[in-house]
Motif scaffolding. Structure first.
Motif, PDB file in Angstrom:
ATOM      1  N   ASP A   1       0.817  -1.224   0.000  1.00 58.94           N
ATOM      2  CA  ASP A   1       0.000   0.000   0.000  1.00 58.94           C
ATOM      3  C   ASP A   1       0.845   1.265   0.000  1.00 58.94           C
ATOM      4  O   ASP A   1       0.437   2.294  -0.524  1.00 58.94           O
ATOM      5  CB  ASP A   1      -0.875   0.043   1.261  1.00 58.94           C
ATOM      6  N   ILE A   2       1.995   1.199   0.623  1.00 58.85           N
ATOM      7  CA  ILE A   2       2.843   2.394   0.748  1.00 58.85           C
ATOM      8  C   ILE A   2       3.398   2.815  -0.611  1.00 58.85           C
ATOM      9  O   ILE A   2       3.728   3.981  -0.817  1.00 58.85           O
ATOM     10  CB  ILE A   2       3.999   2.139   1.755  1.00 58.85           C
ATOM     11  N   LEU A   3       3.477   1.869  -1.539  1.00 59.26           N
ATOM     12  CA  LEU A   3       4.178   2.137  -2.796  1.00 59.26           C
ATOM     13  C   LEU A   3       3.527   3.246  -3.606  1.00 59.26           C
ATOM     14  O   LEU A   3       4.200   3.959  -4.348  1.00 59.26           O
ATOM     15  CB  LEU A   3       4.292   0.856  -3.628  1.00 59.26           C
ATOM     16  N   LYS A   4       2.206   3.401  -3.458  1.00 57.15           N
ATOM     17  CA  LYS A   4       1.551   4.439  -4.269  1.00 57.15           C
ATOM     18  C   LYS A   4       1.882   5.847  -3.799  1.00 57.15           C
ATOM     19  O   LYS A   4       1.606   6.814  -4.499  1.00 57.15           O
ATOM     20  CB  LYS A   4       0.046   4.217  -4.360  1.00 57.15           C
ATOM     21  N   TYR A   5       2.473   5.968  -2.621  1.00 61.65           N
ATOM     22  CA  TYR A   5       2.780   7.303  -2.099  1.00 61.65           C
ATOM     23  C   TYR A   5       4.267   7.661  -2.168  1.00 61.65           C
ATOM     24  O   TYR A   5       4.623   8.814  -1.936  1.00 61.65           O
ATOM     25  CB  TYR A   5       2.345   7.404  -0.635  1.00 61.65           C
ATOM     26  N   ILE A   6       5.134   6.699  -2.393  1.00 57.92           N
ATOM     27  CA  ILE A   6       6.569   6.988  -2.261  1.00 57.92           C
ATOM     28  C   ILE A   6       7.273   6.923  -3.618  1.00 57.92           C
ATOM     29  O   ILE A   6       6.746   6.389  -4.591  1.00 57.92           O
ATOM     30  CB  ILE A   6       7.250   6.041  -1.239  1.00 57.92           C
ATOM     31  N   ASN A   7       8.454   7.495  -3.672  1.00 60.31           N
ATOM     32  CA  ASN A   7       9.208   7.566  -4.930  1.00 60.31           C
ATOM     33  C   ASN A   7      10.418   6.664  -4.954  1.00 60.31           C
ATOM     34  O   ASN A   7      10.747   6.087  -5.992  1.00 60.31           O
ATOM     35  CB  ASN A   7       9.655   9.010  -5.175  1.00 60.31           C
ATOM     36  N   ILE A   8      11.121   6.592  -3.824  1.00 61.32           N
ATOM     37  CA  ILE A   8      12.383   5.846  -3.807  1.00 61.32           C
ATOM     38  C   ILE A   8      12.392   4.926  -2.596  1.00 61.32           C
ATOM     39  O   ILE A   8      12.137   5.359  -1.461  1.00 61.32           O
ATOM     40  CB  ILE A   8      13.577   6.822  -3.765  1.00 61.32           C
ATOM     41  N   LEU A   9      12.660   3.660  -2.851  1.00 61.63           N
ATOM     42  CA  LEU A   9      12.699   2.662  -1.784  1.00 61.63           C
ATOM     43  C   LEU A   9      14.096   2.064  -1.737  1.00 61.63           C
ATOM     44  O   LEU A   9      14.599   1.581  -2.761  1.00 61.63           O
ATOM     45  CB  LEU A   9      11.687   1.549  -2.079  1.00 61.63           C
ATOM     46  N   ILE A  10      14.728   2.116  -0.580  1.00 57.18           N
ATOM     47  CA  ILE A  10      16.005   1.442  -0.393  1.00 57.18           C
ATOM     48  C   ILE A  10      15.692   0.201   0.439  1.00 57.18           C
ATOM     49  O   ILE A  10      15.254   0.319   1.585  1.00 57.18           O
ATOM     50  CB  ILE A  10      17.046   2.346   0.303  1.00 57.18           C
ATOM     51  N   ASP A  11      15.848  -0.963  -0.163  1.00 57.50           N
ATOM     52  CA  ASP A  11      15.381  -2.172   0.528  1.00 57.50           C
ATOM     53  C   ASP A  11      16.524  -3.113   0.882  1.00 57.50           C
ATOM     54  O   ASP A  11      17.636  -3.006   0.357  1.00 57.50           O
ATOM     55  CB  ASP A  11      14.288  -2.882  -0.297  1.00 57.50           C
ATOM     56  N   GLY A  12      16.226  -4.025   1.796  1.00 52.72           N
ATOM     57  CA  GLY A  12      17.183  -5.055   2.206  1.00 52.72           C
ATOM     58  C   GLY A  12      17.879  -4.709   3.514  1.00 52.72           C
ATOM     59  O   GLY A  12      18.118  -3.555   3.829  1.00 52.72           O
ATOM     60  N   LYS A  13      18.194  -5.778   4.258  1.00 52.89           N
ATOM     61  CA  LYS A  13      18.891  -5.588   5.537  1.00 52.89           C
ATOM     62  C   LYS A  13      20.332  -5.161   5.305  1.00 52.89           C
ATOM     63  O   LYS A  13      20.914  -5.436   4.251  1.00 52.89           O
ATOM     64  CB  LYS A  13      18.891  -6.906   6.311  1.00 52.89           C
ATOM     65  N   PHE A  14      20.888  -4.545   6.330  1.00 50.13           N
ATOM     66  CA  PHE A  14      22.319  -4.253   6.301  1.00 50.13           C
ATOM     67  C   PHE A  14      23.081  -5.569   6.467  1.00 50.13           C
ATOM     68  O   PHE A  14      22.817  -6.338   7.384  1.00 50.13           O
ATOM     69  CB  PHE A  14      22.687  -3.288   7.439  1.00 50.13           C
ATOM     70  N   GLU A  15      24.007  -5.810   5.570  1.00 48.24           N
ATOM     71  CA  GLU A  15      24.835  -7.027   5.652  1.00 48.24           C
ATOM     72  C   GLU A  15      26.289  -6.625   5.867  1.00 48.24           C
ATOM     73  O   GLU A  15      26.895  -5.982   4.997  1.00 48.24           O
ATOM     74  CB  GLU A  15      24.695  -7.852   4.363  1.00 48.24           C
ATOM     75  N   GLU A  16      26.798  -7.041   7.022  1.00 49.08           N
ATOM     76  CA  GLU A  16      28.157  -6.623   7.378  1.00 49.08           C
ATOM     77  C   GLU A  16      29.182  -7.088   6.340  1.00 49.08           C
ATOM     78  O   GLU A  16      30.113  -6.360   6.005  1.00 49.08           O
ATOM     79  CB  GLU A  16      28.512  -7.160   8.766  1.00 49.08           C
ATOM     80  N   LYS A  17      28.953  -8.280   5.804  1.00 41.22           N
ATOM     81  CA  LYS A  17      29.930  -8.808   4.833  1.00 41.22           C
ATOM     82  C   LYS A  17      29.933  -7.993   3.530  1.00 41.22           C
ATOM     83  O   LYS A  17      30.901  -8.028   2.774  1.00 41.22           O
ATOM     84  CB  LYS A  17      29.696 -10.298   4.559  1.00 41.22           C
ATOM     85  N   ASN A  18      28.856  -7.281   3.288  1.00 45.53           N
ATOM     86  CA  ASN A  18      28.777  -6.442   2.087  1.00 45.53           C
ATOM     87  C   ASN A  18      28.857  -4.959   2.403  1.00 45.53           C
ATOM     88  O   ASN A  18      28.469  -4.120   1.581  1.00 45.53           O
ATOM     89  CB  ASN A  18      27.466  -6.731   1.342  1.00 45.53           C
ATOM     90  N   LYS A  19      29.346  -4.656   3.594  1.00 49.59           N
ATOM     91  CA  LYS A  19      29.436  -3.256   4.013  1.00 49.59           C
ATOM     92  C   LYS A  19      30.280  -2.454   3.021  1.00 49.59           C
ATOM     93  O   LYS A  19      31.350  -2.891   2.602  1.00 49.59           O
ATOM     94  CB  LYS A  19      30.080  -3.199   5.400  1.00 49.59           C
ATOM     95  N   ASN A  20      29.750  -1.281   2.654  1.00 50.95           N
ATOM     96  CA  ASN A  20      30.489  -0.417   1.730  1.00 50.95           C
ATOM     97  C   ASN A  20      30.067   1.027   2.005  1.00 50.95           C
ATOM     98  O   ASN A  20      28.931   1.412   1.723  1.00 50.95           O
ATOM     99  CB  ASN A  20      30.176  -0.814   0.279  1.00 50.95           C
ATOM    100  N   LEU A  21      30.954   1.790   2.565  1.00 54.09           N
ATOM    101  CA  LEU A  21      30.606   3.157   2.949  1.00 54.09           C
ATOM    102  C   LEU A  21      30.753   4.149   1.804  1.00 54.09           C
ATOM    103  O   LEU A  21      30.428   5.314   1.942  1.00 54.09           O
ATOM    104  CB  LEU A  21      31.457   3.596   4.149  1.00 54.09           C
ATOM    105  N   SER A  22      31.208   3.662   0.642  1.00 49.30           N
ATOM    106  CA  SER A  22      31.419   4.596  -0.464  1.00 49.30           C
ATOM    107  C   SER A  22      30.241   4.616  -1.442  1.00 49.30           C
ATOM    108  O   SER A  22      30.264   5.360  -2.417  1.00 49.30           O
ATOM    109  CB  SER A  22      32.718   4.252  -1.194  1.00 49.30           C
ATOM    110  N   ILE A  23      29.221   3.802  -1.207  1.00 51.57           N
ATOM    111  CA  ILE A  23      28.080   3.791  -2.128  1.00 51.57           C
ATOM    112  C   ILE A  23      26.977   4.700  -1.600  1.00 51.57           C
ATOM    113  O   ILE A  23      26.785   4.827  -0.397  1.00 51.57           O
ATOM    114  CB  ILE A  23      27.532   2.362  -2.368  1.00 51.57           C
ATOM    115  N   LYS A  24      26.261   5.318  -2.540  1.00 47.00           N
ATOM    116  CA  LYS A  24      25.257   6.312  -2.151  1.00 47.00           C
ATOM    117  C   LYS A  24      24.061   5.674  -1.456  1.00 47.00           C
ATOM    118  O   LYS A  24      23.557   4.634  -1.897  1.00 47.00           O
ATOM    119  CB  LYS A  24      24.748   7.043  -3.395  1.00 47.00           C
ATOM    120  N   LEU A  25      23.608   6.302  -0.406  1.00 48.35           N
ATOM    121  CA  LEU A  25      22.329   6.022   0.258  1.00 48.35           C
ATOM    122  C   LEU A  25      22.228   4.648   0.923  1.00 48.35           C
ATOM    123  O   LEU A  25      21.167   4.289   1.419  1.00 48.35           O
ATOM    124  CB  LEU A  25      21.148   6.176  -0.714  1.00 48.35           C
TER     125      LEU A  25
END
Ligand code: SF4
Length: 171
Positions: A117-141
């Motif tokens: 239901d939320i999708l009709k109101y929002i523009n940008i969704l950043i999804d997925g859990k934080f994964e320490e093994k894939n940590k990357n502080l140089s990527i946007k958002l």
């Protein structure tokens, strides 16, 4: 719903300046989470009508054009989703052209009906859990490279997950 804080000027959690709302409470408990103080559903403050009014009234304060970012905690968990849908609905009624970003630990393809239901109101969704093994502080958002920046409107139109083109979208 409880929330952790509202930041009026945030340049870290959007493309351009945003006002950011951190919800309180997160069921995911990702290893290496950088925001553990938002896990406890009892901390923070109750989100009241006056807080929504604050967002509506101050989003362009001092003539600075801002979009809205909603982070967590987990905005889309059962305890928070109803209030988040209401916030996004009211915000878009007043500001149809402003962008709403949402960060979630859930995966778009696994959303339940209420989360969809939320999708009709929002523009940008950043999804997925934080994964320490894939940590990357140089990527946007994002904190880890498994997370996706999804263009919600295009995804709904094309009925598939369309990632946001960061090169084109300068806001
Ligand atoms: S979803 Fe976000 S707030 Fe929740 S544990 Fe993971 S990184 Fe932390």
């Amino acid at each position: 719903m409880r929330f952790s804080k509202i930041k009026q000027n945030d340049i870290a959690n959007g493309l351009g300046i945003v006002m950011s709302l951190w919800t309180q409470g997160c069921p995911h408990h990702c290893k290496g989470c950088f925001n553990k103080e938002t896990w406890d559903f009892n901390r923070g403050k109750e989100f009241k009508e006056q807080d929504l009014n604050f967002i509506i009234e101050n989003i362009d304060k001092n003539n600075i054009k801002r979009n809205l970012s909603i982070l967590g905690g987990e905005p889309l968990c059962p305890k928070n989703i109803d209030q988040i849908i209401n916030i996004c609905k009211v915000f878009k009624e007043v500001y149809p052209d402003k962008l709403i970003y949402i960060w979630t630990g859930y995966i778009l393809e696994e959303f339940n009906e209420k989360q969809k239901d939320i999708l009709k109101y929002i523009n940008i969704l950043i999804d997925g859990k934080f994964e320490e093994k894939n940590k990357n502080l140089s990527i946007k958002l994002r904190g880890s490279s498994n997370q996706r920046i999804i263009d919600v409107k295009k995804s709904l139109e094309q009925e598939r997950v369309v990632l946001l083109d960061l090169e084109v979208k300068t806001l």
